[in-house]
Design a protein around this motif. Structure first.
Motif, PDB file in Angstrom:
ATOM      1  N   GLU A  37       0.790  -1.223   0.000  1.00 43.01           N
ATOM      2  CA  GLU A  37       0.000   0.000   0.000  1.00 43.01           C
ATOM      3  C   GLU A  37       0.825   1.278   0.000  1.00 43.01           C
ATOM      4  OE1 GLU A  37      -0.878   0.487   4.765  1.00 43.01           O
ATOM      5  OE2 GLU A  37      -2.438  -0.285   3.463  1.00 43.01           O
ATOM      6  N   SER A  38       2.113   1.217   0.253  1.00 41.44           N
ATOM      7  CA  SER A  38       2.907   2.442   0.326  1.00 41.44           C
ATOM      8  C   SER A  38       3.459   2.834  -1.041  1.00 41.44           C
ATOM      9  CB  SER A  38       4.068   2.279   1.308  1.00 41.44           C
ATOM     10  OG  SER A  38       5.081   1.487   0.747  1.00 41.44           O
ATOM     11  N   LEU A  39       3.770   4.124  -1.147  1.00 44.10           N
ATOM     12  CA  LEU A  39       4.367   4.611  -2.389  1.00 44.10           C
ATOM     13  C   LEU A  39       5.756   4.013  -2.574  1.00 44.10           C
ATOM     14  CD1 LEU A  39       4.123   6.339  -4.880  1.00 44.10           C
ATOM     15  CD2 LEU A  39       5.054   8.236  -3.582  1.00 44.10           C
TER      16      LEU A  39
ATOM     17  N   PHE B 123      -1.878   4.178  -0.328  1.00 50.06           N
ATOM     18  CA  PHE B 123      -2.949   4.210  -1.309  1.00 50.06           C
ATOM     19  C   PHE B 123      -3.928   3.078  -1.094  1.00 50.06           C
ATOM     20  CE2 PHE B 123       0.922   5.739  -3.387  1.00 50.06           C
ATOM     21  CZ  PHE B 123       0.516   7.004  -3.732  1.00 50.06           C
ATOM     22  N   THR B 124      -5.107   3.247  -1.664  1.00 52.13           N
ATOM     23  CA  THR B 124      -6.058   2.140  -1.705  1.00 52.13           C
ATOM     24  C   THR B 124      -5.610   1.174  -2.799  1.00 52.13           C
ATOM     25  OG1 THR B 124      -7.491   3.132  -3.381  1.00 52.13           O
ATOM     26  CG2 THR B 124      -7.943   3.707  -1.059  1.00 52.13           C
ATOM     27  N   GLY B 125      -6.131  -0.033  -2.779  1.00 51.58           N
ATOM     28  CA  GLY B 125      -5.823  -1.007  -3.824  1.00 51.58           C
ATOM     29  C   GLY B 125      -6.200  -0.493  -5.195  1.00 51.58           C
ATOM     30  N   GLU B 126      -7.319   0.183  -5.288  1.00 51.50           N
ATOM     31  CA  GLU B 126      -7.786   0.725  -6.581  1.00 51.50           C
ATOM     32  C   GLU B 126      -6.844   1.815  -7.086  1.00 51.50           C
ATOM     33  OE1 GLU B 126     -10.425   0.481  -9.776  1.00 51.50           O
ATOM     34  OE2 GLU B 126     -10.225  -0.790  -8.031  1.00 51.50           O
ATOM     35  N   GLN B 127      -6.388   2.700  -6.198  1.00 51.59           N
ATOM     36  CA  GLN B 127      -5.440   3.740  -6.601  1.00 51.59           C
ATOM     37  C   GLN B 127      -4.132   3.121  -7.081  1.00 51.59           C
ATOM     38  OE1 GLN B 127      -5.476   5.897  -2.870  1.00 51.59           O
ATOM     39  NE2 GLN B 127      -6.488   7.656  -3.840  1.00 51.59           N
ATOM     40  N   ARG B 128      -3.600   2.168  -6.310  1.00 49.35           N
ATOM     41  CA  ARG B 128      -2.346   1.497  -6.699  1.00 49.35           C
ATOM     42  C   ARG B 128      -2.479   0.884  -8.072  1.00 49.35           C
ATOM     43  NH1 ARG B 128      -2.527  -0.546  -1.640  1.00 49.35           N
ATOM     44  NH2 ARG B 128      -3.256  -2.553  -2.384  1.00 49.35           N
ATOM     45  N   LYS B 129      -3.584   0.169  -8.273  1.00 50.39           N
ATOM     46  CA  LYS B 129      -3.803  -0.506  -9.559  1.00 50.39           C
ATOM     47  C   LYS B 129      -3.853   0.506 -10.700  1.00 50.39           C
ATOM     48  CE  LYS B 129      -7.808  -1.800 -11.041  1.00 50.39           C
ATOM     49  NZ  LYS B 129      -9.104  -2.336 -11.289  1.00 50.39           N
ATOM     50  N   ASN B 130      -4.628   1.579 -10.536  1.00 50.68           N
ATOM     51  CA  ASN B 130      -4.779   2.558 -11.609  1.00 50.68           C
ATOM     52  C   ASN B 130      -3.490   3.327 -11.882  1.00 50.68           C
ATOM     53  OD1 ASN B 130      -7.434   2.001 -12.378  1.00 50.68           O
ATOM     54  ND2 ASN B 130      -8.247   3.243 -10.710  1.00 50.68           N
ATOM     55  N   ILE B 131      -2.777   3.720 -10.827  1.00 45.90           N
ATOM     56  CA  ILE B 131      -1.503   4.419 -11.023  1.00 45.90           C
ATOM     57  C   ILE B 131      -0.543   3.523 -11.789  1.00 45.90           C
ATOM     58  CG2 ILE B 131       0.559   5.319  -9.855  1.00 45.90           C
ATOM     59  CD1 ILE B 131      -1.374   6.166  -7.540  1.00 45.90           C
ATOM     60  N   PHE B 132      -0.416   2.275 -11.359  1.00 45.20           N
ATOM     61  CA  PHE B 132       0.538   1.379 -12.007  1.00 45.20           C
ATOM     62  C   PHE B 132       0.125   1.068 -13.442  1.00 45.20           C
ATOM     63  CE2 PHE B 132       2.517  -2.714 -13.022  1.00 45.20           C
ATOM     64  CZ  PHE B 132       3.838  -2.324 -12.910  1.00 45.20           C
TER      65      PHE B 132
END
Length: 162
Positions: A18-20, A55-64
């Motif tokens: 979850e971390s940056l 980040f949330t799982g959704e944010q991590r997924k979308n950023i990546f």
């Protein structure tokens, strides 16, 4: 390709990622895997202040996935020698910028409808990758800018309020 997509999903759902800082590690690893075989130099600039972000799982997924699409486009279309990847924190925003020194394209050639490029106008740029990047940014209430000039390269910049 299916295994690769499943890996991305499993990674994004793992609460240990979850971390940056973990996102940065994945970004650097993916850049090395994609760019080194193409003899493209990669410079990564991370922000020390960003290590505390989560980040949330959704944010991590979308950023990546936005990042991954940008790198795939670079390898496929840019014909570049150098890529610069920057993650920085400014007050309440995280900005990820991916810049190449490649052939670029004319952004005006993309017809935009409802805030998204029309996939049918992408022509030689492939399918709906840019459209998907915009949709993912929109899903996070983030801003995505794609700036490009012929023979001057392309910059993909994502800004997310954190």
């Amino acid at each position: 390709e299916l295994i690769d997509k499943m890996r991305d999903i499993v990674w994004s759902l793992n609460p240990d990622n979850e971390s940056l800082e973990q996102l940065q590690n994945r970004i650097v690893t993916f850049a090395s895997m994609m760019l080194t075989p193409q003899n493209i130099t990669c410079v990564f600039n991370g922000d020390e202040r960003s290590k505390e972000l989560h980040f949330t799982g959704e944010q991590r997924k979308n950023i990546f996935l936005i990042y991954k699409e940008a790198l795939h486009n670079i390898v496929k279309y840019a014909a570049c020698k150098k890529v610069s990847i920057t993650l920085r924190v400014n007050e309440n925003d995280l900005t990820m910028a991916i810049k190449d020194d490649g052939r670029g394209f004319d952004p005006a050639s993309l017809i935009v409808h409802n805030g998204y490029p029309n996939a049918s106008t992408l022509g030689s740029m492939g399918g709906s990758g840019i459209k998907n990047m915009h949709a993912r940014a929109n899903a996070m209430n983030a801003k995505l800018f794609i700036n490009s000039k012929i023979n001057e390269g392309t910059t993909v910049e994502l800004t997310l309020n954190i």
